[in-house]
Design a protein around this motif. Sequence first.
Motif, PDB file in Angstrom:
ATOM      1  N   SER A   6       0.795  -1.232   0.000  1.00 47.39           N
ATOM      2  CA  SER A   6       0.000   0.000   0.000  1.00 47.39           C
ATOM      3  C   SER A   6       0.827   1.281   0.000  1.00 47.39           C
ATOM      4  CB  SER A   6      -0.969  -0.004   1.188  1.00 47.39           C
ATOM      5  OG  SER A   6      -0.256   0.139   2.401  1.00 47.39           O
ATOM      6  N   GLY A   7       2.168   1.160   0.018  1.00 41.47           N
ATOM      7  CA  GLY A   7       3.003   2.363  -0.032  1.00 41.47           C
ATOM      8  C   GLY A   7       4.459   2.015   0.205  1.00 41.47           C
ATOM      9  N   THR A   8       5.269   3.045   0.473  1.00 42.49           N
ATOM     10  CA  THR A   8       6.718   2.851   0.643  1.00 42.49           C
ATOM     11  C   THR A   8       7.015   1.976   1.861  1.00 42.49           C
ATOM     12  OG1 THR A   8       6.822   4.896   1.920  1.00 42.49           O
ATOM     13  CG2 THR A   8       7.318   5.050  -0.431  1.00 42.49           C
ATOM     14  N   ILE A   9       8.005   1.117   1.740  1.00 48.96           N
ATOM     15  CA  ILE A   9       8.315   0.207   2.852  1.00 48.96           C
ATOM     16  C   ILE A   9       9.542   0.669   3.646  1.00 48.96           C
ATOM     17  CG2 ILE A   9       7.244  -1.797   1.746  1.00 48.96           C
ATOM     18  CD1 ILE A   9      10.205  -2.812   1.336  1.00 48.96           C
ATOM     19  N   GLY A  10       9.543   0.297   4.920  1.00 43.19           N
ATOM     20  CA  GLY A  10      10.710   0.528   5.775  1.00 43.19           C
ATOM     21  C   GLY A  10      10.727   1.849   6.517  1.00 43.19           C
ATOM     22  N   ASP A  11       9.715   2.689   6.323  1.00 47.46           N
ATOM     23  CA  ASP A  11       9.747   4.031   6.919  1.00 47.46           C
ATOM     24  C   ASP A  11       9.845   3.987   8.453  1.00 47.46           C
ATOM     25  OD1 ASP A  11       9.314   4.629   4.306  1.00 47.46           O
ATOM     26  OD2 ASP A  11       7.496   5.808   4.612  1.00 47.46           O
ATOM     27  N   HIS A  12       9.007   3.183   9.084  1.00 45.87           N
ATOM     28  CA  HIS A  12       9.025   3.139  10.550  1.00 45.87           C
ATOM     29  C   HIS A  12      10.368   2.614  11.056  1.00 45.87           C
ATOM     30  CE1 HIS A  12       7.617   2.808  14.674  1.00 45.87           C
ATOM     31  NE2 HIS A  12       8.099   1.578  14.705  1.00 45.87           N
ATOM     32  N   GLY A  13      10.798   1.505  10.508  1.00 45.64           N
ATOM     33  CA  GLY A  13      12.056   0.891  10.944  1.00 45.64           C
ATOM     34  C   GLY A  13      13.228   1.848  10.775  1.00 45.64           C
ATOM     35  N   TRP A  14      13.271   2.500   9.599  1.00 44.33           N
ATOM     36  CA  TRP A  14      14.382   3.409   9.353  1.00 44.33           C
ATOM     37  C   TRP A  14      14.319   4.620  10.288  1.00 44.33           C
ATOM     38  CZ3 TRP A  14      19.054   3.517   8.188  1.00 44.33           C
ATOM     39  CH2 TRP A  14      19.692   4.755   8.060  1.00 44.33           C
ATOM     40  N   CYS A  15      13.129   5.140  10.482  1.00 46.55           N
ATOM     41  CA  CYS A  15      12.945   6.304  11.355  1.00 46.55           C
ATOM     42  C   CYS A  15      13.496   6.023  12.758  1.00 46.55           C
ATOM     43  CB  CYS A  15      11.453   6.654  11.412  1.00 46.55           C
ATOM     44  SG  CYS A  15      10.955   7.662  12.787  1.00 46.55           S
ATOM     45  N   ILE A  16      13.150   4.875  13.325  1.00 43.96           N
ATOM     46  CA  ILE A  16      13.596   4.526  14.678  1.00 43.96           C
ATOM     47  C   ILE A  16      15.105   4.293  14.704  1.00 43.96           C
ATOM     48  CG2 ILE A  16      13.354   2.844  16.574  1.00 43.96           C
ATOM     49  CD1 ILE A  16      10.843   4.599  16.042  1.00 43.96           C
ATOM     50  N   MET A  17      15.596   3.602  13.685  1.00 44.16           N
ATOM     51  CA  MET A  17      17.024   3.319  13.562  1.00 44.16           C
ATOM     52  C   MET A  17      17.827   4.615  13.507  1.00 44.16           C
ATOM     53  SD  MET A  17      18.656   0.535  13.272  1.00 44.16           S
ATOM     54  CE  MET A  17      20.339   0.037  12.914  1.00 44.16           C
ATOM     55  N   ALA A  18      17.402   5.526  12.625  1.00 42.47           N
ATOM     56  CA  ALA A  18      18.120   6.781  12.436  1.00 42.47           C
ATOM     57  C   ALA A  18      18.083   7.610  13.722  1.00 42.47           C
ATOM     58  CB  ALA A  18      17.499   7.558  11.275  1.00 42.47           C
ATOM     59  N   LEU A  19      16.922   7.563  14.411  1.00 47.22           N
ATOM     60  CA  LEU A  19      16.764   8.316  15.652  1.00 47.22           C
ATOM     61  C   LEU A  19      17.724   7.784  16.713  1.00 47.22           C
ATOM     62  CD1 LEU A  19      14.975  10.404  17.179  1.00 47.22           C
ATOM     63  CD2 LEU A  19      13.450   8.524  17.762  1.00 47.22           C
ATOM     64  N   ARG A  20      17.798   6.480  16.827  1.00 47.61           N
ATOM     65  CA  ARG A  20      18.663   5.870  17.847  1.00 47.61           C
ATOM     66  C   ARG A  20      20.132   6.100  17.561  1.00 47.61           C
ATOM     67  NH1 ARG A  20      16.469  -0.114  18.351  1.00 47.61           N
ATOM     68  NH2 ARG A  20      14.304   0.363  18.801  1.00 47.61           N
ATOM     69  N   GLU A  21      20.486   6.013  16.284  1.00 46.97           N
ATOM     70  CA  GLU A  21      21.902   6.096  15.929  1.00 46.97           C
ATOM     71  C   GLU A  21      22.335   7.530  15.651  1.00 46.97           C
ATOM     72  OE1 GLU A  21      23.740   3.266  15.996  1.00 46.97           O
ATOM     73  OE2 GLU A  21      21.946   2.103  16.512  1.00 46.97           O
ATOM     74  N   GLY A  22      21.377   8.464  15.691  1.00 44.38           N
ATOM     75  CA  GLY A  22      21.724   9.859  15.413  1.00 44.38           C
ATOM     76  C   GLY A  22      22.157  10.066  13.972  1.00 44.38           C
ATOM     77  N   ILE A  23      21.587   9.258  13.065  1.00 41.53           N
ATOM     78  CA  ILE A  23      21.961   9.340  11.651  1.00 41.53           C
ATOM     79  C   ILE A  23      21.083  10.372  10.935  1.00 41.53           C
ATOM     80  CG2 ILE A  23      21.954   8.063   9.453  1.00 41.53           C
ATOM     81  CD1 ILE A  23      22.443   5.538  11.226  1.00 41.53           C
ATOM     82  N   ASP A  24      21.698  11.170  10.072  1.00 38.50           N
ATOM     83  CA  ASP A  24      20.953  12.154   9.298  1.00 38.50           C
ATOM     84  C   ASP A  24      21.316  11.966   7.826  1.00 38.50           C
ATOM     85  OD1 ASP A  24      19.641  14.280   8.276  1.00 38.50           O
ATOM     86  OD2 ASP A  24      20.855  15.820   9.262  1.00 38.50           O
ATOM     87  N   VAL A  25      20.401  11.394   7.042  1.00 39.51           N
ATOM     88  CA  VAL A  25      20.673  11.247   5.603  1.00 39.51           C
ATOM     89  C   VAL A  25      19.682  12.107   4.832  1.00 39.51           C
ATOM     90  CG1 VAL A  25      21.830   9.007   5.481  1.00 39.51           C
ATOM     91  CG2 VAL A  25      19.353   9.083   5.689  1.00 39.51           C
ATOM     92  N   GLY A  26      20.007  13.392   4.708  1.00 41.86           N
ATOM     93  CA  GLY A  26      19.106  14.296   3.990  1.00 41.86           C
ATOM     94  C   GLY A  26      17.823  14.506   4.781  1.00 41.86           C
TER      95      GLY A  26
END
Lengths: 333, 333
Positions: free
Chosen positions: A168-188
């Motif tokens: 129904s739409g783009t995949i991985g958004d939730h997982g990536w959001c939490i991952m990036a938040l925890r690791e302090g990652i900023d990709v654009g």
Amino acid sequence: MADRILLAHGSGGKATLDLLREVFYPEFGLTAAEAGDAAVLRAAAGRLAITTDSFVITPLFFPGGDIGKLAFCGTVNDLAAVGAEPVAITAAFIIEEGLEVEVLKKIAKSLGEMARATGIPVVAGDTKVVEKGKADGLFITTTGLGIVPEDIDYNPARIKPGDVLLVSGTIGDHGWCIMALREGIDVGTPVTSDCRPLHRLVGRLAPLRGAVRTVRDATRGGLGAVLNEWALQSGATMIIREAKIPVREEVRGGCRLLGLDPLYLANEGKMVVAVAPEKAEEALTLLREDPDGKDAAIIGEVAAGPARVVMVTEWGTERIVPLPRGEIVPRIC
Amino acid sequence: MADRILLAHGSGGKATLDLLREVFYPEFGLTAAEAGDAAVLRAAAGRLAITTDSFVITPLFFPGGDIGKLAFCGTVNDLAAVGAEPVAITAAFIIEEGLEVEVLKKIAKSLGEMARATGIPVVAGDTKVVEKGKADGLFITTTGLGIVPEDIDYNPARIKPGDVLLVSGTIGDHGWCIMALREGIDVGTPVTSDCRPLHRLVGRLAPLRGAVRTVRDATRGGLGAVLNEWALQSGATMIIREAKIPVREEVRGGCRLLGLDPLYLANEGKMVVAVAPEKAEEALTLLREDPDGKDAAIIGEVAAGPARVVMVTEWGTERIVPLPRGEIVPRIC
């Protein structure tokens, strides 16, 4: 009332009642007079759906939601996945001593807002408090009750060779959001969790009836886990085409950076659907008409053959997509 | 499979499926093919009861039960308290990384045995794993679904002055058992938790219909908490007579030793009942005919007056029994 949660708030006595009155009852539209050990509701005859999930996500707040909204949506989506119209939910809170009452209020409010916005009430609940260090802030367990219309049967055993697979739409958004938040990652551009209730979106498919074989929300374990379970449950091969799977550029880039596979990242607002081939385009149109399904796509099809998932890569090669192994992103929901 | 729970067991992938197949499905009579995100069951038209409770008891095993049996009974008893016939339960497990798989198996078995013994199936579940030190072994949240017969209404607002108060047996057994276990106290005969399902016992009262005003299982906060809630919900005075309240000698003695009040100790197999005076003796007889109600007793009555609980002591004096304050025995259920 104290600023922080005390063990006494879990005693079942005065402090528990204060906590319920101060934090939970106003948000869930309950009063002390009504509150018993069990809620009684009237339901039409028919098939009932029931589902339960514990939420242990860390951190408690994230872009696009918090553990309260997540607990609501996760359970509503599990009901939606069996074609049920959600009727009510229950929420049980396990709270770590010392949690700020303000934090709990924000989370109760967020859960209550979802209930009001969707018209799916929180009808029963529970509150327990454990000593500091014996939990991690807050865990919520929600259970959902729904009614399944007589002509709906989304049992994955109904999947047949020839069926078409949609997401129904783009995949991985939730997982990536939490991952990036925890690791302090900023990709654009920062990615927001897709956490949302999908019962209305799934309801759009109801007119297609038997042509819709099955529906699943691709949470923990992602699209990869759902397709592997379907393969096991139907005994068929799930074929997906990498080039057709919608993935946000930021998620794709981030995954490449960390060696993750978006197929295994959790979603909290995406459904995977298997549909009879003659109704696939109609299903796609129905999904896309809804804002929550605007990026829906046909991603593959079902073939006779061994119970497994095969991905045709962007370069035309084929690879097996196994059940995810090990931990991907722990405490994701 | 590993001897201890790993984070991977909570991933939603291969290890989670192994855990479900190895530990949970055999005990709950489920198969991987059937297991979806939500269970679908057929129910008669009518009023549904739903209740949820998290169990965080420590220690996980105690004389007379364990957290699995407790989670089952606690939820079944909450359904019984609204007069519902239990139909199904769900169980969500939050597991601390490092928990021995054998421990989890014993607990799943104990829960499964209760389900088989009572014919109330576990129809849906969830498993989450959190890092070592972020939970305390195991928390279980159970939700129960039941059907309330049309002529049953156990709303506490129905309590009237003149009604008679009964308890289905000795009070404080569970609370004292856990307390003594934790503190290593030995006062003569060891007390076993009264943890048991009471839906059949409560079902015995159904023929009395409207004469049974309300029923409650006196768990956390004990008899004292239940009576205070009834006082608030009915606006009447609950009068109880100390000499009539059944308390085991060991519990009475132990409480004296530690300065505890049996009125506030948790029970996991005792119901409090308010009945119209003309049916009180009949209710007592019905309860006593059942092994789970053999020590049932009439303990007092309801009077017009302010919403409060008054105890007539063994010396004939009166004292107010307030809502319990502070923590009595933390992590009791």
